[in-house]
Design a protein around this motif. Structure first.
Motif, mmCIF file in Angstrom:
data_model
loop_
_atom_site.group_PDB
_atom_site.id
_atom_site.type_symbol
_atom_site.label_atom_id
_atom_site.label_comp_id
_atom_site.label_asym_id
_atom_site.label_seq_id
_atom_site.Cartn_x
_atom_site.Cartn_y
_atom_site.Cartn_z
ATOM 1 N N VAL A 289 0.840 -1.203 0.000
ATOM 2 C CA VAL A 289 0.000 0.000 0.000
ATOM 3 C C VAL A 289 0.876 1.255 0.000
ATOM 4 O O VAL A 289 1.688 1.462 0.901
ATOM 5 N N ALA B 38 1.951 -3.714 3.842
ATOM 6 C CA ALA B 38 3.353 -3.282 3.840
ATOM 7 C C ALA B 38 3.460 -1.947 3.124
ATOM 8 O O ALA B 38 2.798 -1.724 2.105
ATOM 9 N N VAL C 84 0.403 -8.667 -3.063
ATOM 10 C CA VAL C 84 -0.518 -8.089 -4.054
ATOM 11 C C VAL C 84 -0.252 -6.594 -4.207
ATOM 12 O O VAL C 84 0.072 -5.906 -3.243
ATOM 13 N N HIS D 6 -1.935 -2.368 -9.083
ATOM 14 C CA HIS D 6 -1.879 -1.981 -10.505
ATOM 15 C C HIS D 6 -3.248 -2.162 -11.155
ATOM 16 O O HIS D 6 -3.911 -3.177 -10.925
ATOM 17 N N ASP E 254 -2.959 1.469 -15.521
ATOM 18 C CA ASP E 254 -1.503 1.278 -15.533
ATOM 19 C C ASP E 254 -1.088 0.435 -16.734
ATOM 20 O O ASP E 254 -0.065 0.678 -17.354
#
Ligand SMILES: Nc1ncnc2c1ncn2[C@@H]1O[C@H](COP(=O)(O)OP(=O)(O)OP(=O)(O)O)[C@@H](O)[C@H]1O
Length: 338
Positions: A31, A58, A123, A126, A130
Motif C-alpha cells: 500500500v 506493507a 498483491v 496496478h 496502468d
C-alpha cells in the motif's frame, strides 16, 4: 457485513476465474497510500470473511519526498483502524533517486518482508489504467509484443512468493470513485503530477488526448490489447523454448578461472525450418541464458542473421565478450572471442 458493490462482485469473480488467490492464503498488500492500493486493501478486507485470508499491509518509505514520513504514518494509522499487521521498510541513502531505482528497491523490500513474515502472496494495486499507460510507454520506446503485454496477473517472485495484481480489470476512475464512496482519504503523491516524467505525461496528457480526439474507450482497448498479447507471448515463448532445446546439441564446458562457462552449439538446419518469430525468440532465450545482460534488438538480429549466413561468419563481441560464429551447420556461441 459491508454491502457488496459491483466492484466487489467483479473482483470476487476475477479472483475465482483466474485462480489468483485461494481461501486461507497469507497475503501481504503493498500500500502506497494512493487510491489504487487503498481501494485494493479495502476490497480485500471486505471479501476476507468469504475467503478466510490472513491479510497484512506493507509500506515502503523511499525517503524521497518531503512528505514521505507523514505518508507512511498515514498508512500505518489506516492499517491500525483495519486491525491488520503493518510492516514498514524505510530506504537508506544508498537507494537511487530514480523511478527505476526506487522500484527495484521497493520490490526487494516487499519480497524480503513477505518472506520474513511468512506471507506467500504479495498483491499490488496496478490497474487497467496502468496497463494501458505501460503499453503506450513501451510502444514509444520501441519493443516487441513482450513489452506491450507488460504487467501480468501473476508472477513467481521467488519459489515461495507469488506477485498478484488483482485489479488489472479495474480502471483508475473506478478506484477513485470507490475511495470517494467509502470516504477513504487518499494520500496524493505530488510526483504523480510532475509532467517532466514521461509516464505522468502519458497519464495526464496523452491518454486524455487520445480519449477525447480518437476513442473514448481507448484505455480499455489498450488494456485488452495487452491482455491478448500476454497469451500470445506466453505461447510463443514456450514454443521457442522447445525449438531451442531441439537445436542445442552437446555443450562443451570450458573451465575459466573459478567459473565454468559454456560453449553452445546450435543446429542451424533445425532453426531454419522454424518461422522467423520463433527463430528470434529461441536465439534471444539463448543469449539471455549466456550473456550477463538482457540482449537488445540489434544483438538478437545479429544472431538470427547467422542462420542463413556464409560459413565462418562471426559476430562482434556481445557484452561480456562472448561471440557467435558459423561452422557448417552450427552456430557456435563461445564465452570469448577466438
Ligand atoms: N511506497 C510504496 N509502498 C508500498 N507499495 C507501493 C508503494 N508504491 C507503490 N506500491 C505498490 O505498487 C503499485 C503500483 O504503484 P505505482 O504505479 O506507483 O508504481 P510503479 O513504479 O509504476 O509500479 P511498477 O513498476 O511495479 O509497475 C501500487 O498500487 C502499490 O500496490
Amino acid at each position: 457485513m459491508t454491502q457488496w458493490t459491483p466492484l466487489h462482485v467483479k473482483l470476487h469473480r476475477t479472483l475465482r476465474q483466474r485462480g489468483l488467490l485461494s481461501p486461507g492464503d497469507r497475503i501481504l498488500i503493498a500500500v502506497s497510500g494512493g487510491q489504487d492500493s487503498l481501494c485494493l486493501a479495502q476490497l480485500l478486507l471486505d471479501l476476507q470473511p468469504k475467503w478466510n485470508w490472513h491479510l497484512a499491509i506493507a509500506h515502503c518509505d523511499h525517503q524521497w519526498r518531503s512528505d514521505s514520513t507523514p505518508n507512511a504514518k498515514y498508512v500505518e494509522t489506516l492499517t491500525n483502524q483495519w486491525q491488520l499487521p503493518f510492516f514498514l521498510q524505510t530506504a537508506g541513502t544508498e537507494v537511487p533517486h530514480t523511478e527505476a531505482g526506487a522500484r527495484e528497491w521497493r520490490y526487494h523490500a516487499l519480497s524480503a518482508t513477505a518472506q520474513r513474515e511468512g506471507y506467500t502472496t504479495l498483491v499490488t494495486g496496478h490497474t487497467l489504467s496502468d496497463r494501458a499507460e505501460t503499453l503506450l510507454f513501451n510502444l514509444i520506446r520501441g519493443t516487441g509484443a513482450d513489452g506491450l503485454q507488460a504487467l501480468s496477473w501473476d508472477r513467481q517472485l521467488t519459489p515461495n512468493l507469488r506477485l498478484v495484481r488483482p485489479l488489472l480489470e479495474v480502471s483508475r476512475q473506478e478506484t477513485g470513485r470507490f475511495c470517494q464512496q467509502r470516504e477513504i482519504t487518499i494520500w496524493e503523491d505530488a510526483t504523480n503530477l510532475d509532467i517532466t516524467y514521461s509516464r505522468n505525461r502519458i497519464r495526464q496528457e496523452l491518454l486524455p488526448y487520445l480519449t477525447q480526439q480518437f476513442n473514448p474507450g481507448v484505455e480499455q482497448h489498450l488494456a485488452q490489447t495487452a491482455e491478448l498479447l500476454r497469451a500470445d507471448v506466453e505461447y510463443l515463448e514456450t514454443q521457442a523454448g522447445e525449438l531451442l532445446e531441439q537445436a542445442k546439441s552437446q555443450s562443451e564446458p570450458i573451465v575459466k578461472g573459478e567459473f565454468t562457462q559454456m560453449t553452445q552449439r546450435i543446429n542451424r538446419r533445425i532453426l531454419e525450418t522454424a518461422p522467423l518469430a520463433l527463430q528470434r525468440r529461441a536465439l534471444r532465450q539463448l543469449l539471455q541464458q549466456q550473456l550477463p545482460k538482457a540482449p537488445n534488438y540489434e544483438q538478437v538480429e545479429k544472431m538470427t542473421a547467422l542462420i542463413q549466413a556464409p560459413n565462418k561468419t562471426q559476430t562482434d563481441p556481445f557484452p561480456g565478450g562472448a561471440t557467435a560464429r558459423v561452422e557448417g551447420d552450427w552456430i557456435i556461441l563461445s564465452p570469448e572471442r577466438r
